[in-house]
Enzyme design. Sequence first.
Site, PDB file in Angstrom:
ATOM      1  CE  LYS A 183      -1.584   2.645   3.077  1.00 49.15           C
ATOM      2  NZ  LYS A 183      -1.372   3.984   2.038  1.00 49.15           N
ATOM      3  N   PRO A 184       1.066   1.766  -1.308  1.00 47.39           N
ATOM      4  CG  PRO A 184       0.561   2.782  -3.226  1.00 47.39           C
ATOM      5  CD  PRO A 184       0.313   1.747  -2.558  1.00 47.39           C
ATOM      6  CD  GLU A 258      13.771   0.943   9.128  1.00 44.58           C
ATOM      7  OE1 GLU A 258      14.371   1.683   9.632  1.00 44.58           O
ATOM      8  OE2 GLU A 258      14.864  -0.136   8.794  1.00 44.58           O
ATOM      9  CD  GLU A 388      10.891  12.512  11.488  1.00 49.17           C
ATOM     10  OE1 GLU A 388       9.692  11.905  12.015  1.00 49.17           O
ATOM     11  OE2 GLU A 388      11.864  11.865  11.084  1.00 49.17           O
TER      12      GLU A 388
END
Length: 482
Positions: A183-184, A258, A388
């Site tokens: 699933k992009p 990740e 972040e």
Amino acid sequence: MKNIYSPHSGPPLLYGSWIEGSLINSAGPKTTIYNPFDRTPIGQVPELNDELVNEAISQAHLCFTEWKKSTGHSRAKLLRAIAAALRLEEDLLAQTITLEQGKPLIEARAEVAYSAAYLDWFAGEAERIRGEILDGPDSTGSIQIRFEPVGVAALITPWNFPLAMITRKAAAAWAAGCSVVCKPAPETPFTALRFAAIATASGLPAGALQIITGDAPRIGDLLLSSPLVRKLSFTGSTAIGKLLMAKAAQRMIRPTLELGGNAPFIVWDDADLEQAARDGAAAKFRNSGQTCISVNRFFVHRSFVEPVVKLLSEQAEKLRPGNGFDPETTLGPLTQPNRHNILNNLVNDALSSGATCSFGTLTDPAQSIMPPIILTDITDTMRITKEELFGPVCSILVFDEDEEVITRANASPAGLIAYVYTSSAKRLEWASQNLEAGMIGLNQTRLSLVHAPFGGIKESGIGREGHSMGMREYQNVKYCSG
Ligand code: ADP
């Protein structure tokens, strides 16, 4: 399906999902994809319904039941053929990446080369799959250890490297003998679809790569509740990583995660400042700062703050913000439309808490491009230090002592990567022992290599990609005795 919008001037796109070796479309709702530079629509992909998602998983499993019998040698040949095809199609792929993600074309080309390198690397790993036989303690028999493919792997990937984040997972999975349902990210499906078409034309069996598009939480639930899925590999935010891991736990699906980083970049008073500034700027501004290994916190020794800010400013000055298709551009747009606003808020929060803007200025958050900003007088307690950034904002913090800077660098739940600049071999060794990160750059920032184990510790994730460890993530260990 025809693009409902007027044709854009970029590369030809595949409008659909990729299932069982072909582009398919479905009636029903669609997701519109936008060019991040000018926010014009470039096409649509379907939001697959549950039935089609489950069908894609079933066909991936069917493919696996056959493909797991193939030899590592034959899969290696296929992976190399796909790598070669990617290189041949570099133009088309790079243009697709730039069109939907925004990065400068030169960076998109580098991403294609980097992606092909994963296929070549894991081809080598596929050829070297081997078990072990050990003597047992007595005559009851030897200890045989086999490494077998886990089964169907679910890949959920982000938009910042629309090709590489798929190839480094899929190549490892295929090398092991797994099939893949990917699933992009909703922002960047077209690169994924093009990759699937190229891989299929290179001989990839139908069902070994399904590209499914649509509602992320629903697809995530379907993938992780399917009895046919045995592996999850996810790259994305820590919040979603935790959520997916909790879901995967219900079925003991092995996760590789990740997740986000909060990279410290430490410049000691004995560092080569020119090199530190050059490398630091590259690690900050590449992909407009939208990578998990982008520098988030520059820690600079008090005696060198001024020259480092000057050198970093010179690097920032050289950047050419603009459309990724313009060959002059070195800083593309922010991919997500709300990012500029989020970054402006973080900068404003820091300024109102005592930070100084030493380079650049705040720009209209409605613009897709955010020019670089360098902030000094940043403290550990500001929001900008804890979050972040994912954007071209440099935060400069000052330190005095060795112990102090390591403690402050480690004071984050994230532990993906850290960078250390010093000419002292003793400090390099000491810092590499004491920094809490899965990867450490010692006077260099180029760590994303196919040969190396990429990954983090603490809340930055679990597992590794690249290296031979990358394939192990897709293998079960079977111990037989007799
Ligand atoms: P970002 O905010 O940068 O898009 P995310 O972690 O939200 O980062 O997204 C990374 C990938 O995870 C994307 O493919 C996205 O669609 C997917 N994703 C987001 N939320 C979920 C979810 N609840 N379940 C499954 N996948 C998700």
